[in-house]
Write a protein that holds these residues in place. Structure first.
Motif, PDB file in Angstrom:
ATOM      1  N   ALA A   1     -10.426  -0.875   1.263  1.00  0.00           N
ATOM      2  CA  ALA A   1      -9.980  -2.133   0.665  1.00  0.00           C
ATOM      3  C   ALA A   1      -8.464  -2.276   0.745  1.00  0.00           C
ATOM      4  O   ALA A   1      -7.932  -3.366   0.998  1.00  0.00           O
ATOM      5  CB  ALA A   1     -10.450  -2.208  -0.785  1.00  0.00           C
ATOM      6  N   ALA A   2      -7.748  -1.169   0.534  1.00  0.00           N
ATOM      7  CA  ALA A   2      -6.284  -1.205   0.604  1.00  0.00           C
ATOM      8  C   ALA A   2      -5.797  -1.501   2.018  1.00  0.00           C
ATOM      9  O   ALA A   2      -4.733  -2.125   2.195  1.00  0.00           O
ATOM     10  CB  ALA A   2      -5.708   0.122   0.110  1.00  0.00           C
ATOM     11  N   LEU A   3      -6.548  -1.069   3.027  1.00  0.00           N
ATOM     12  CA  LEU A   3      -6.182  -1.399   4.410  1.00  0.00           C
ATOM     13  C   LEU A   3      -6.124  -2.916   4.588  1.00  0.00           C
ATOM     14  O   LEU A   3      -5.182  -3.461   5.188  1.00  0.00           O
ATOM     15  CB  LEU A   3      -7.195  -0.799   5.386  1.00  0.00           C
ATOM     16  CG  LEU A   3      -7.248   0.717   5.512  1.00  0.00           C
ATOM     17  CD1 LEU A   3      -8.362   1.125   6.477  1.00  0.00           C
ATOM     18  CD2 LEU A   3      -5.921   1.274   6.009  1.00  0.00           C
ATOM     19  N   GLY A   4      -7.159  -3.603   4.081  1.00  0.00           N
ATOM     20  CA  GLY A   4      -7.175  -5.058   4.183  1.00  0.00           C
ATOM     21  C   GLY A   4      -6.066  -5.706   3.385  1.00  0.00           C
ATOM     22  O   GLY A   4      -5.424  -6.663   3.845  1.00  0.00           O
ATOM     23  N   ALA A   5      -5.818  -5.197   2.188  1.00  0.00           N
ATOM     24  CA  ALA A   5      -4.759  -5.760   1.353  1.00  0.00           C
ATOM     25  C   ALA A   5      -3.392  -5.590   2.022  1.00  0.00           C
ATOM     26  O   ALA A   5      -2.561  -6.525   2.022  1.00  0.00           O
ATOM     27  CB  ALA A   5      -4.757  -5.089  -0.014  1.00  0.00           C
ATOM     28  N   GLY A   6      -3.157  -4.411   2.616  1.00  0.00           N
ATOM     29  CA  GLY A   6      -1.887  -4.186   3.296  1.00  0.00           C
ATOM     30  C   GLY A   6      -1.680  -5.114   4.469  1.00  0.00           C
ATOM     31  O   GLY A   6      -0.565  -5.603   4.712  1.00  0.00           O
ATOM     32  N   ALA A   7      -2.743  -5.417   5.222  1.00  0.00           N
ATOM     33  CA  ALA A   7      -2.649  -6.335   6.356  1.00  0.00           C
ATOM     34  C   ALA A   7      -2.264  -7.737   5.900  1.00  0.00           C
ATOM     35  O   ALA A   7      -1.513  -8.442   6.586  1.00  0.00           O
ATOM     36  CB  ALA A   7      -3.973  -6.361   7.113  1.00  0.00           C
ATOM     37  N   LEU A   8      -2.762  -8.149   4.741  1.00  0.00           N
ATOM     38  CA  LEU A   8      -2.421  -9.482   4.228  1.00  0.00           C
ATOM     39  C   LEU A   8      -1.003  -9.522   3.658  1.00  0.00           C
ATOM     40  O   LEU A   8      -0.254 -10.488   3.886  1.00  0.00           O
ATOM     41  CB  LEU A   8      -3.423  -9.884   3.143  1.00  0.00           C
ATOM     42  CG  LEU A   8      -4.850 -10.193   3.608  1.00  0.00           C
ATOM     43  CD1 LEU A   8      -5.754 -10.460   2.412  1.00  0.00           C
ATOM     44  CD2 LEU A   8      -4.856 -11.405   4.554  1.00  0.00           C
ATOM     45  N   ILE A   9      -0.619  -8.488   2.952  1.00  0.00           N
ATOM     46  CA  ILE A   9       0.693  -8.470   2.299  1.00  0.00           C
ATOM     47  C   ILE A   9       1.827  -8.494   3.315  1.00  0.00           C
ATOM     48  O   ILE A   9       2.893  -9.083   3.072  1.00  0.00           O
ATOM     49  CB  ILE A   9       0.795  -7.235   1.377  1.00  0.00           C
ATOM     50  CG1 ILE A   9      -0.154  -7.388   0.188  1.00  0.00           C
ATOM     51  CG2 ILE A   9       2.230  -7.045   0.875  1.00  0.00           C
ATOM     52  CD1 ILE A   9      -0.291  -6.140  -0.652  1.00  0.00           C
ATOM     53  N   VAL A  10       1.622  -7.902   4.477  1.00  0.00           N
ATOM     54  CA  VAL A  10       2.704  -7.795   5.458  1.00  0.00           C
ATOM     55  C   VAL A  10       2.897  -9.069   6.281  1.00  0.00           C
ATOM     56  O   VAL A  10       3.869  -9.187   7.034  1.00  0.00           O
ATOM     57  CB  VAL A  10       2.430  -6.596   6.401  1.00  0.00           C
ATOM     58  CG1 VAL A  10       1.428  -6.964   7.514  1.00  0.00           C
ATOM     59  CG2 VAL A  10       3.716  -6.055   7.014  1.00  0.00           C
TER      60      VAL A  10
ATOM     61  N   LEU B   1      -4.427   5.384  -7.464  1.00  0.00           N
ATOM     62  CA  LEU B   1      -3.132   4.783  -7.170  1.00  0.00           C
ATOM     63  C   LEU B   1      -2.570   5.306  -5.845  1.00  0.00           C
ATOM     64  O   LEU B   1      -2.057   4.531  -5.023  1.00  0.00           O
ATOM     65  CB  LEU B   1      -2.152   5.075  -8.310  1.00  0.00           C
ATOM     66  CG  LEU B   1      -0.729   4.522  -8.141  1.00  0.00           C
ATOM     67  CD1 LEU B   1      -0.762   3.004  -8.030  1.00  0.00           C
ATOM     68  CD2 LEU B   1       0.151   4.952  -9.320  1.00  0.00           C
ATOM     69  N   GLY B   2      -2.675   6.629  -5.626  1.00  0.00           N
ATOM     70  CA  GLY B   2      -2.229   7.191  -4.355  1.00  0.00           C
ATOM     71  C   GLY B   2      -3.008   6.619  -3.188  1.00  0.00           C
ATOM     72  O   GLY B   2      -2.446   6.318  -2.127  1.00  0.00           O
ATOM     73  N   THR B   3      -4.316   6.450  -3.376  1.00  0.00           N
ATOM     74  CA  THR B   3      -5.155   5.860  -2.330  1.00  0.00           C
ATOM     75  C   THR B   3      -4.708   4.443  -2.007  1.00  0.00           C
ATOM     76  O   THR B   3      -4.611   4.053  -0.835  1.00  0.00           O
ATOM     77  CB  THR B   3      -6.625   5.844  -2.790  1.00  0.00           C
ATOM     78  OG1 THR B   3      -7.058   7.187  -3.002  1.00  0.00           O
ATOM     79  CG2 THR B   3      -7.513   5.201  -1.743  1.00  0.00           C
ATOM     80  N   ALA B   4      -4.431   3.635  -3.051  1.00  0.00           N
ATOM     81  CA  ALA B   4      -4.030   2.248  -2.846  1.00  0.00           C
ATOM     82  C   ALA B   4      -2.694   2.148  -2.101  1.00  0.00           C
ATOM     83  O   ALA B   4      -2.540   1.338  -1.173  1.00  0.00           O
ATOM     84  CB  ALA B   4      -3.949   1.525  -4.189  1.00  0.00           C
ATOM     85  N   LEU B   5      -1.730   2.984  -2.486  1.00  0.00           N
ATOM     86  CA  LEU B   5      -0.415   2.939  -1.841  1.00  0.00           C
ATOM     87  C   LEU B   5      -0.510   3.333  -0.373  1.00  0.00           C
ATOM     88  O   LEU B   5       0.019   2.647   0.516  1.00  0.00           O
ATOM     89  CB  LEU B   5       0.556   3.858  -2.581  1.00  0.00           C
ATOM     90  CG  LEU B   5       1.060   3.370  -3.944  1.00  0.00           C
ATOM     91  CD1 LEU B   5       1.872   4.463  -4.628  1.00  0.00           C
ATOM     92  CD2 LEU B   5       1.899   2.110  -3.779  1.00  0.00           C
ATOM     93  N   ILE B   6      -1.183   4.449  -0.107  1.00  0.00           N
ATOM     94  CA  ILE B   6      -1.283   4.927   1.281  1.00  0.00           C
ATOM     95  C   ILE B   6      -2.107   3.966   2.115  1.00  0.00           C
ATOM     96  O   ILE B   6      -1.732   3.601   3.243  1.00  0.00           O
ATOM     97  CB  ILE B   6      -1.878   6.346   1.306  1.00  0.00           C
ATOM     98  CG1 ILE B   6      -0.897   7.331   0.662  1.00  0.00           C
ATOM     99  CG2 ILE B   6      -2.201   6.776   2.732  1.00  0.00           C
ATOM    100  CD1 ILE B   6      -1.457   8.714   0.448  1.00  0.00           C
ATOM    101  N   GLY B   7      -3.259   3.519   1.576  1.00  0.00           N
ATOM    102  CA  GLY B   7      -4.096   2.584   2.319  1.00  0.00           C
ATOM    103  C   GLY B   7      -3.384   1.279   2.621  1.00  0.00           C
ATOM    104  O   GLY B   7      -3.513   0.720   3.718  1.00  0.00           O
ATOM    105  N   GLY B   8      -2.612   0.760   1.664  1.00  0.00           N
ATOM    106  CA  GLY B   8      -1.886  -0.483   1.884  1.00  0.00           C
ATOM    107  C   GLY B   8      -0.842  -0.352   2.980  1.00  0.00           C
ATOM    108  O   GLY B   8      -0.690  -1.245   3.839  1.00  0.00           O
TER     109      GLY B   8
END
Length: 513
Positions: free
Chosen positions: A59-68, A113-120
């Motif tokens: 899920a964080a991978l997708g969120a990071g793609a949108l945020i950037v 939290l670590g998962t979210a940061l790294i995945g994003g």
């Protein structure tokens, strides 16, 4: 520069960029595997925690793609910044979480939290890389498809490399903290290569120098962590154990710790106590002697890599062969060295044949016939161990039993984990055995139970062999009373645990609540 030279230069930097893609993908998957390893070592690694980490990472991978997306106008400098942050966060993640666990206690929230940061941060890589690869090109659908194919291939190849490097190289040789730090350094080097090849054309010399200095500062931080990792790890680990640590191994399968205070030596696997020399003889005698029946000459031991069961078996006159199946060679190595005083060097006796490998695989591929089988495996508190407490597993064990031979299974505590205990008994019965459960008191464990089983309809009565040597704890009167269960731990019949539905794993989690 001619058009041909320009095309060659473009081809070179794109090849370098794809190599950086592979390196960064390898680092990204290693960070995720490090989080999963931490979840197992620090919090028990249950299926819920594992699922949350994997699902949260995706899920964080997708969120990071949108945020950037708003930063795609500056892809080169943003990519370097993302990689620098990823290297710092990922490289420090294991040390931070390990120290926090040692001083504060386990926290699934911090892992999340670590998962979210790294995945994003990992998720931000692909849009940036796609923008860089397409820079200066007016692409049709086919050309864009080729670019996506190259990017995807490099990304997945890097993930494969990272997935192999973590369990076979970094974790067993460097451990979690140094392994993550080295990965962060590789991440920074990949970002530095991209900076040299790309930023010099996209930014001013001053901005390029600033970016390289930032990468150098991050590199210095991770290098410092790498140098001091041993002290951090040793100090943090020692806080988790009351007694001084005399041996430590991080194998491909588990964290192994041996402690000693005075004459008391203790073995821990992933933080769980396996034995204390103060009272292990109570457990070991109760496990070994009731299964030997009359005149057992060959015994199969599944697990028991500490060598304690083999020690007792070798005291029996007439015993000719012991085959010991142990998954982790690091446990065997420690049993032959650090724990030798506890097991009397039993694993070096010529009558003992050591096989390192998975018990279920060995039973399926190389069945032999034995007069007794001892199943001395860790408690089934993970899905990996749960498969060794399944109906299918006990059915495979039956292939190794000679006619009228007995099997004994360490089954946990009927008091602390009653559902798991009676689930194990019911599971053994579901595989075609008649079962007699029994339990004894082991001070460091509390009330501890076993299941003595035989193929067929007649449950075996636990008896001591007539030629048993003098024992410190067990005699026939103790063994007779061991089959009696008080009303607060009385017999229960439950659905069996199977490979398809490992119920015993969930039982263990609830048993300790």
């Amino acid at each position: 520069m001619t058009s041909i030279e320009q095309a060659q230069a473009t081809t070179r930097w794109r090849a370098v960029l794809l190599a950086a893609v592979a390196a960064c993908a390898a680092c990204g998957i290693i960070y995720e595997l490090a989080l999963l390893t931490l979840s197992t070592s620090l919090n028990g690694g249950g299926i819920v925690a594992t699922s949350l980490i994997v699902a949260g990472y995706i899920a964080a991978l997708g969120a990071g793609a949108l945020i950037v997306k708003p930063l795609l106008a500056w892809p080169a400098i943003t990519f370097v910044a993302v990689e620098a942050l990823l290297a710092i966060v990922g490289g420090l993640s294991s040390a931070t979480l390990y120290v926090m666990f040692s001083f504060v206690g386990g926290s699934l929230l911090m892992l999340a939290l670590g998962t979210a940061l790294i995945g994003g941060l990992v998720g931000a890589e692909v849009p940036l890389l796609m923008t860089l690869l397409q820079r200066g090109r007016t692409s049709g659908a086919t050309d864009t498809g080729r670019t996506v194919a190259n990017l995807t291939a490099a990304d997945y190849l890097g993930a494969l490399i990272g997935g192999l490097v973590w369990p076979f190289l970094l974790l067993p040789h460097l451990g979690m903290i140094r392994g993550a730090a080295v990965t962060g350094i590789v991440n920074l080097l990949a970002a530095a290569v991209v900076s040299v090849f790309l930023l010099r054309r996209a930014v001013s010399p001053r901005q390029l120098i600033t970016a390289l200095c930032a990468l150098a500062a991050a590199l210095g931080l991770l290098a410092t962590l790498l140098v001091s990792a041993q002290d951090i790890e040793t100090s943090s680990r020692q806080r988790l154990y009351a007694d001084p640590i005399i041996a430590y191994r991080q194998s491909a399968y588990q964290e192994i710790v041996v402690t000693r205070r005075g004459g008391d030596m203790r073995l821990y696997l992933d933080g769980g106590l396996q034995f204390s020399t103060r009272d292990e003889y109570r457990y070991t005698e109760s496990l070994v002697y009731p299964v030997l029946g009359a005149g057992a000459r060959s015994v199969l031991v599944l697990g028991g890599g500490d060598g304690l069961a083999a020690r007792e078996l070798l005291r029996m006159p007439g015993l000719e062969k012991i085959v010991q199946i142990e998954l982790d060679p690091a446990v065997i190595q420690l049993a032959r060295t650090t724990m030798r005083s506890a097991n009397g060097g039993s694993l070096d006796d010529p009558r003992v044949q050591i096989v390192t490998g998975d018990a279920m695989t060995w039973l399926r591929e190389k069945p032999q016939s034995f007069d007794a089988v001892i199943v001395d495996l860790p408690d089934p508190d993970t899905p990996v161990l749960g498969r060794l407490y399944s109906t299918e597993f006990y059915a495979l064990v039956s292939r190794a039993l000679a006619p009228h031979a007995l099997m004994v299974v360490q089954s946990g505590s009927p008091y602390s984990t009653p559902t798991a205990f009676w689930r194990t008994v019911s599971t053994i019965k579901s595989a075609g055995y008649a079962v007699t459960p029994y339990h004894v008191y082991v001070p460091t464990f509390g009330d501890w139970g076993f299941a003595l089983a035989r193929r067929g309809d007649t449950a075996p009565r636990p008896v001591l062999p007539r030629d048993a040597p003098p024992l410190r704890f067990l005699d026939q009167s103790v063994l007779d009373s061991a089959t009696v269960f008080s009303p607060d731990v009385q017999t229960r019949t439950l659905e069996p645990s199977t490979l398809e539905n490992p119920r015993v794993v969930e039982d263990m989690r609830h048993g300790y609540d």
